[in-house]
Design a protein around this motif. Structure first.
Motif, short mmCIF file in Angstrom:
data_model
loop_
_atom_site.label_atom_id
_atom_site.label_comp_id
_atom_site.label_asym_id
_atom_site.label_seq_id
_atom_site.Cartn_x
_atom_site.Cartn_y
_atom_site.Cartn_z
N ARG A 185 0.84 -1.20 0.00
CA ARG A 185 0.00 0.00 0.00
C ARG A 185 0.87 1.25 0.00
NH1 ARG A 185 -3.31 -3.84 2.48
NH2 ARG A 185 -5.50 -3.69 1.86
N TYR A 240 -4.30 3.02 -9.27
CA TYR A 240 -4.03 2.69 -7.86
C TYR A 240 -2.91 3.56 -7.31
CZ TYR A 240 -1.80 -0.13 -4.16
OH TYR A 240 -1.21 -0.55 -3.00
N SER A 260 -8.78 1.39 3.72
CA SER A 260 -9.79 0.46 3.24
C SER A 260 -9.78 0.25 1.73
CB SER A 260 -11.18 0.95 3.66
OG SER A 260 -11.47 2.19 3.06
N TYR A 261 -8.65 0.48 1.11
CA TYR A 261 -8.62 0.20 -0.32
C TYR A 261 -7.88 -1.10 -0.61
CZ TYR A 261 -3.82 2.06 -0.81
OH TYR A 261 -2.47 2.28 -0.72
N ASP A 262 -8.30 -1.74 -1.66
CA ASP A 262 -7.74 -3.05 -2.01
C ASP A 262 -6.48 -2.86 -2.84
OD1 ASP A 262 -7.54 -5.74 -2.07
OD2 ASP A 262 -9.13 -6.07 -3.55
N ASP A 301 -4.48 -6.31 -8.57
CA ASP A 301 -4.37 -7.74 -8.81
C ASP A 301 -2.92 -8.19 -8.98
OD1 ASP A 301 -7.10 -8.01 -8.66
OD2 ASP A 301 -7.40 -7.87 -10.83
N LYS A 332 -1.38 -9.34 -5.86
CA LYS A 332 -1.97 -10.51 -5.22
C LYS A 332 -1.39 -11.81 -5.74
CE LYS A 332 -6.39 -8.14 -4.55
NZ LYS A 332 -7.83 -8.12 -4.91
#
Length: 262
Positions: free
Chosen positions: A88, A238, A253-255, A258, A261
């Motif tokens: 993040r 992002y 709270s942001y994802d 991809d 991940k």
């Protein structure tokens, strides 16, 4: 002279040791000749459009120049940023700096906020701005607009003497970074540094990408261009801080994208 030379891509154990010890690493030949040419031409255009004179910096060039946009998440650099920050973080700013031909010495400084210096946050000064600087003109010899760094100064509890800063004086422990166009320097905000003299008859350009925790306010823009966000990649959106809940405290709270991940 000793130099903390790294390689593109993975942030290795040696990279971490050098970065923690010196406060910066140098990655040669990140960009090839065609990429350097494209980024340099883009840099000249944005300065001409802004009408800059003398030493100057222009932000948000990535929104109008595809060559500069491509450096936001460059695969030679982004894994190293991620290794230092985790998943993040955001692109706090992207500045294209121009040092004019026959430009003199810059002033010694640490990166940070004029409103609230980072050295007030604690010791050692935390990593709030991680800067990736792409050299767009040749700096393989001294006095070509090089960066000059003080190795390990991000850990110093003593400030640089006011007399040195006031007179823009030389330091016996300052390293003039000599590297070819296309090389990159990745460095900690607390490293003391300056722009070295530029004796040649052409302007020197460097593109700086500054990564920060997601709660740090952007400094090169008040907002992101909606057109840019619509056409760019999910990863770059992002990194612009355009997460789903910008009102959430500290961007918690942001994802993650991809790609992170996998």
């Amino acid at each position: 002279m000793l130099s903390p030379i790294s390689q593109a891509g993975e942030f290795t154990d040696l990279d971490r040791f050098m970065f923690e010890s010196w406060g910066y690493i140098i990655i040669p030949d990140v960009l090839n000749k065609e990429e350097v040419k494209g980024c340099l031409e883009a840099s000249i255009r944005i300065h001409e459009k802004a009408g800059t004179t003398g030493w100057a910096q222009v932000g948000q060039g990535h929104e109008s120049e595809p060559a500069l946009e491509s450096l936001i998440d460059h695969p030679a650099i982004l894994p190293k940023v991620r290794a230092l920050y985790g998943d993040r973080f955001v692109l706090q700013s992207a500045w294209c700096t121009k040092q004019p031909a026959r430009g003199g010495m810059g002033g010694w400084h640490q990166d940070g906020s004029g409103a609230y210096n980072f050295n007030k946050l604690g010791y050692p000064i935390p990593l709030i701005q991680l800067r990736a600087s792409y050299l767009l003109t040749d700096q393989s010899e001294p006095r070509t607009g090089n960066m000059q760094m003080v190795p390990g100064s991000h850990r110093s509890q003593a400030p640089m003497p006011d007399s040195i800063r006031r007179e823009r004086g030389d330091l016996p422990i300052g390293q003039v970074i000599c590297a070819n166009a296309g090389s990159a320097i990745l460095f900690h905000n607390a490293v003391w540094h300056r722009t070295y003299a530029h004796d040649l008859d052409y302007d020197r350009y460097t593109m700086h990408y500054i990564y920060s925790p997601p709660w740090v306010r952007c400094s090169d823009r008040f907002e992101n261009s909606k057109e840019f966000l619509q056409r760019t990649t999910p990863m770059r959106r992002y990194l612009m801080g355009e997460f789903e809940r910008p009102d959430a405290p500290f961007g918690q709270s942001y994802d993650v994208p991809d790609e992170f991940k996998k």
